[in-house]
Design a protein around this motif. Structure first.
Motif, PDB file in Angstrom:
ATOM      1  N   ALA A  79       0.741  -1.040   0.135  1.00 27.13           N
ATOM      2  CA  ALA A  79       0.007  -0.053  -0.003  1.00 27.13           C
ATOM      3  C   ALA A  79       0.812   1.285  -0.085  1.00 27.13           C
ATOM      4  CB  ALA A  79      -0.768   0.069   1.234  1.00 27.13           C
ATOM      5  N   VAL A  80       0.516   2.216  -0.826  1.00 22.00           N
ATOM      6  CA  VAL A  80       1.227   3.428  -1.078  1.00 22.00           C
ATOM      7  C   VAL A  80       0.070   4.615  -0.662  1.00 22.00           C
ATOM      8  CG1 VAL A  80       2.253   4.903  -2.545  1.00 22.00           C
ATOM      9  CG2 VAL A  80       2.666   2.598  -2.679  1.00 22.00           C
ATOM     10  N   PRO A  81       0.652   5.562   0.098  1.00 18.16           N
ATOM     11  CA  PRO A  81      -0.444   6.759   0.432  1.00 18.16           C
ATOM     12  C   PRO A  81      -0.637   7.503  -0.764  1.00 18.16           C
ATOM     13  CG  PRO A  81       1.346   6.710   2.285  1.00 18.16           C
ATOM     14  CD  PRO A  81       1.841   5.678   1.229  1.00 18.16           C
ATOM     15  N   ALA A  82      -1.917   8.193  -0.976  1.00 24.44           N
ATOM     16  CA  ALA A  82      -2.209   8.717  -2.260  1.00 24.44           C
ATOM     17  C   ALA A  82      -1.116   9.913  -2.381  1.00 24.44           C
ATOM     18  CB  ALA A  82      -3.542   9.553  -1.712  1.00 24.44           C
ATOM     19  N   GLY A  83      -0.766  10.126  -3.587  1.00 24.44           N
ATOM     20  CA  GLY A  83       0.151  10.912  -4.092  1.00 24.44           C
ATOM     21  C   GLY A  83       1.610  10.587  -4.255  1.00 24.44           C
ATOM     22  N   GLN A  84       1.773   9.516  -3.784  1.00 24.98           N
ATOM     23  CA  GLN A  84       3.410   8.796  -3.453  1.00 24.98           C
ATOM     24  C   GLN A  84       3.521   7.838  -4.695  1.00 24.98           C
ATOM     25  OE1 GLN A  84       4.496   7.853   0.521  1.00 24.98           O
ATOM     26  NE2 GLN A  84       3.383   9.904   1.180  1.00 24.98           N
ATOM     27  N   LEU A  85       2.594   7.407  -5.328  1.00 24.41           N
ATOM     28  CA  LEU A  85       2.858   6.365  -6.220  1.00 24.41           C
ATOM     29  C   LEU A  85       4.144   6.263  -7.078  1.00 24.41           C
ATOM     30  CD1 LEU A  85       1.815   3.241  -7.241  1.00 24.41           C
ATOM     31  CD2 LEU A  85       0.337   4.570  -8.788  1.00 24.41           C
ATOM     32  N   ASP A  86       4.070   7.502  -7.755  1.00 24.79           N
ATOM     33  CA  ASP A  86       5.043   7.634  -8.842  1.00 24.79           C
ATOM     34  C   ASP A  86       6.601   7.708  -8.173  1.00 24.79           C
ATOM     35  OD1 ASP A  86       3.640   7.555 -11.003  1.00 24.79           O
ATOM     36  OD2 ASP A  86       3.140   9.734 -10.961  1.00 24.79           O
ATOM     37  N   ALA A  87       6.626   8.558  -6.987  1.00 19.43           N
ATOM     38  CA  ALA A  87       7.905   8.340  -6.159  1.00 19.43           C
ATOM     39  C   ALA A  87       8.429   6.965  -5.885  1.00 19.43           C
ATOM     40  CB  ALA A  87       7.756   9.343  -4.836  1.00 19.43           C
ATOM     41  N   GLN A  88       7.365   6.269  -5.449  1.00 23.44           N
ATOM     42  CA  GLN A  88       7.653   4.776  -5.066  1.00 23.44           C
ATOM     43  C   GLN A  88       8.219   3.853  -6.194  1.00 23.44           C
ATOM     44  OE1 GLN A  88       7.674   2.967  -2.058  1.00 23.44           O
ATOM     45  NE2 GLN A  88       7.234   5.127  -0.908  1.00 23.44           N
ATOM     46  N   VAL A  89       7.475   4.110  -7.420  1.00 23.39           N
ATOM     47  CA  VAL A  89       8.091   3.473  -8.498  1.00 23.39           C
ATOM     48  C   VAL A  89       9.531   3.815  -9.035  1.00 23.39           C
ATOM     49  CG1 VAL A  89       7.959   3.279 -11.111  1.00 23.39           C
ATOM     50  CG2 VAL A  89       5.737   3.344  -9.539  1.00 23.39           C
ATOM     51  N   LYS A  90       9.830   4.969  -8.705  1.00 27.65           N
ATOM     52  CA  LYS A  90      11.046   5.656  -9.090  1.00 27.65           C
ATOM     53  C   LYS A  90      12.035   4.943  -8.033  1.00 27.65           C
ATOM     54  CE  LYS A  90      10.077   9.753 -11.536  1.00 27.65           C
ATOM     55  NZ  LYS A  90       9.426  11.004 -11.373  1.00 27.65           N
ATOM     56  N   ALA A  91      11.752   4.999  -6.803  1.00 26.92           N
ATOM     57  CA  ALA A  91      12.523   4.330  -5.681  1.00 26.92           C
ATOM     58  C   ALA A  91      12.817   2.852  -6.003  1.00 26.92           C
ATOM     59  CB  ALA A  91      11.834   4.444  -4.497  1.00 26.92           C
ATOM     60  N   TYR A  92      11.647   1.973  -6.563  1.00 27.26           N
ATOM     61  CA  TYR A  92      11.977   0.686  -6.949  1.00 27.26           C
ATOM     62  C   TYR A  92      12.760   0.396  -8.038  1.00 27.26           C
ATOM     63  CZ  TYR A  92       9.018  -1.299  -3.215  1.00 27.26           C
ATOM     64  OH  TYR A  92       8.358  -1.636  -2.102  1.00 27.26           O
ATOM     65  N   GLU A  93      12.695   1.245  -9.080  1.00 23.32           N
ATOM     66  CA  GLU A  93      13.549   1.573 -10.289  1.00 23.32           C
ATOM     67  C   GLU A  93      14.805   1.551  -9.987  1.00 23.32           C
ATOM     68  OE1 GLU A  93      11.611   4.201 -12.582  1.00 23.32           O
ATOM     69  OE2 GLU A  93      10.233   2.796 -13.563  1.00 23.32           O
ATOM     70  N   LEU A  94      15.172   2.447  -8.718  1.00 24.09           N
ATOM     71  CA  LEU A  94      16.604   2.468  -8.372  1.00 24.09           C
ATOM     72  C   LEU A  94      17.140   1.146  -7.887  1.00 24.09           C
ATOM     73  CD1 LEU A  94      16.570   6.055  -6.782  1.00 24.09           C
ATOM     74  CD2 LEU A  94      17.510   5.464  -8.757  1.00 24.09           C
ATOM     75  N   LEU A  95      16.345   0.276  -7.512  1.00 27.97           N
ATOM     76  CA  LEU A  95      16.852  -0.837  -6.884  1.00 27.97           C
ATOM     77  C   LEU A  95      16.788  -2.311  -8.190  1.00 27.97           C
ATOM     78  CD1 LEU A  95      14.146  -1.467  -3.892  1.00 27.97           C
ATOM     79  CD2 LEU A  95      16.880  -1.064  -3.850  1.00 27.97           C
ATOM     80  N   GLY A  96      16.446  -1.630  -9.344  1.00 26.42           N
ATOM     81  CA  GLY A  96      16.631  -2.350 -10.502  1.00 26.42           C
ATOM     82  C   GLY A  96      15.381  -2.922 -10.968  1.00 26.42           C
ATOM     83  N   PHE A  97      14.124  -2.650 -10.231  1.00 19.61           N
ATOM     84  CA  PHE A  97      12.772  -3.204 -10.499  1.00 19.61           C
ATOM     85  C   PHE A  97      12.357  -2.527 -11.901  1.00 19.61           C
ATOM     86  CE2 PHE A  97      11.268  -4.599  -6.389  1.00 19.61           C
ATOM     87  CZ  PHE A  97      12.755  -5.035  -5.710  1.00 19.61           C
ATOM     88  N   ARG A  98      11.444  -2.873 -12.664  1.00 18.28           N
ATOM     89  CA  ARG A  98      10.987  -2.448 -13.769  1.00 18.28           C
ATOM     90  C   ARG A  98       9.663  -2.598 -13.871  1.00 18.28           C
ATOM     91  NH1 ARG A  98      12.698  -6.223 -16.716  1.00 18.28           N
ATOM     92  NH2 ARG A  98      10.866  -7.016 -17.592  1.00 18.28           N
ATOM     93  N   GLU A  99       8.806  -1.371 -14.125  1.00 21.14           N
ATOM     94  CA  GLU A  99       7.273  -1.289 -14.539  1.00 21.14           C
ATOM     95  C   GLU A  99       7.081  -2.154 -15.458  1.00 21.14           C
ATOM     96  OE1 GLU A  99       3.879   2.175 -15.386  1.00 21.14           O
ATOM     97  OE2 GLU A  99       5.756   2.553 -13.964  1.00 21.14           O
ATOM     98  N   VAL A 100       6.085  -2.823 -15.186  1.00 24.76           N
ATOM     99  CA  VAL A 100       5.438  -3.954 -16.468  1.00 24.76           C
ATOM    100  C   VAL A 100       4.252  -3.834 -16.599  1.00 24.76           C
ATOM    101  CG1 VAL A 100       7.450  -5.548 -16.291  1.00 24.76           C
ATOM    102  CG2 VAL A 100       5.311  -6.043 -14.716  1.00 24.76           C
ATOM    103  N   HIS A 101       3.253  -3.150 -15.681  1.00 26.81           N
ATOM    104  CA  HIS A 101       1.937  -2.840 -15.793  1.00 26.81           C
ATOM    105  C   HIS A 101       1.377  -1.486 -15.140  1.00 26.81           C
ATOM    106  CE1 HIS A 101      -2.274  -4.003 -16.578  1.00 26.81           C
ATOM    107  NE2 HIS A 101      -2.454  -3.789 -15.432  1.00 26.81           N
ATOM    108  N   ARG A 102       0.549  -0.876 -15.314  1.00 25.11           N
ATOM    109  CA  ARG A 102      -0.177   0.095 -14.574  1.00 25.11           C
ATOM    110  C   ARG A 102      -1.549   0.305 -15.051  1.00 25.11           C
ATOM    111  NH1 ARG A 102       2.024   5.540 -12.477  1.00 25.11           N
ATOM    112  NH2 ARG A 102       3.825   4.564 -12.840  1.00 25.11           N
ATOM    113  N   GLU A 103      -2.357   0.363 -14.067  1.00 23.61           N
ATOM    114  CA  GLU A 103      -3.925   0.343 -14.375  1.00 23.61           C
ATOM    115  C   GLU A 103      -4.465   1.121 -13.089  1.00 23.61           C
ATOM    116  OE1 GLU A 103      -7.145  -3.129 -14.978  1.00 23.61           O
ATOM    117  OE2 GLU A 103      -5.101  -3.545 -15.159  1.00 23.61           O
ATOM    118  N   GLU A 104      -5.697   1.802 -13.507  1.00 22.37           N
ATOM    119  CA  GLU A 104      -6.721   1.985 -12.438  1.00 22.37           C
ATOM    120  C   GLU A 104      -7.557   1.112 -12.031  1.00 22.37           C
ATOM    121  OE1 GLU A 104      -8.169   6.037 -12.693  1.00 22.37           O
ATOM    122  OE2 GLU A 104      -6.150   6.793 -12.439  1.00 22.37           O
TER     123      GLU A 104
END
Length: 152
Positions: free
Chosen positions: A17-42
């Motif tokens: 769970a990610v607080p409202a407004g923090q999703l993109d910042a969290q994605v960027k932080a995971y990308e720094l760990l080498g994770f890759r975004e593969v899907h996004r959806e509402e």
């Protein structure tokens, strides 16, 4: 073989769970760990979340980030329970057939949140099992059961 029902295959994803407004910042932080975004959806309906699926390295392992879209979102309620902090939301297990798994778990006395398997993100079929599903051995965490349809 009947003992293999409900037919759990592997962990589909771990949800955070990610607080409202923090999703993109969290994605960027995971990308720094080498994770890759593969899907996004509402995901609307009863879920009311924006989700991002991240692949861990070159594996099939996924992390799902969930940001609430409204105060009615179960993720928002989880965040409020956690004092506004994000964190662990659920573990999702993959099955071959969500309807067979649903019936098998109900027959075995598990407390299931959904009335029936329903559409999930990524074109999946899902249902949720309550953390206190069994009096004799509560899991203590929310379980999502996922059937993927990519090979059908």
């Amino acid at each position: 073989m009947k003992d293999q029902i409900p037919g759990f295959l592997f962990i589909d994803h771990i949800a955070i769970a990610v607080p409202a407004g923090q999703l993109d910042a969290q994605v960027k932080a995971y990308e720094l760990l080498g994770f890759r975004e593969v899907h996004r959806e509402e995901v609307l309906g009863t879920d009311q979340v924006r989700e991002v699926m991240l692949r861990v390295g070159d594996s099939d392992n996924l992390i799902q980030l969930l940001e609430p879209l409204s105060s009615a979102s179960p993720v928002q309620k989880l965040l409020e329970k956690n004092g506004g902090r994000g964190g662990f939301a659920h573990v999702a297990y993959r099955v071959r057939d969500a309807h067979v798994a649903f019936d098998a778990l109900k027959e075995k006395g598990f407390r299931i949140i959904d009335a029936a398997p329903r559409p999930g993100s990524r074109g999946t079929t899902i249902f949720f099992v309550h953390p206190r599903s069994r009096e004799d051995a509560p899991f203590g965490y929310l379980i999502e059961v996922v059937q993927a349809h990519e090979h059908e």
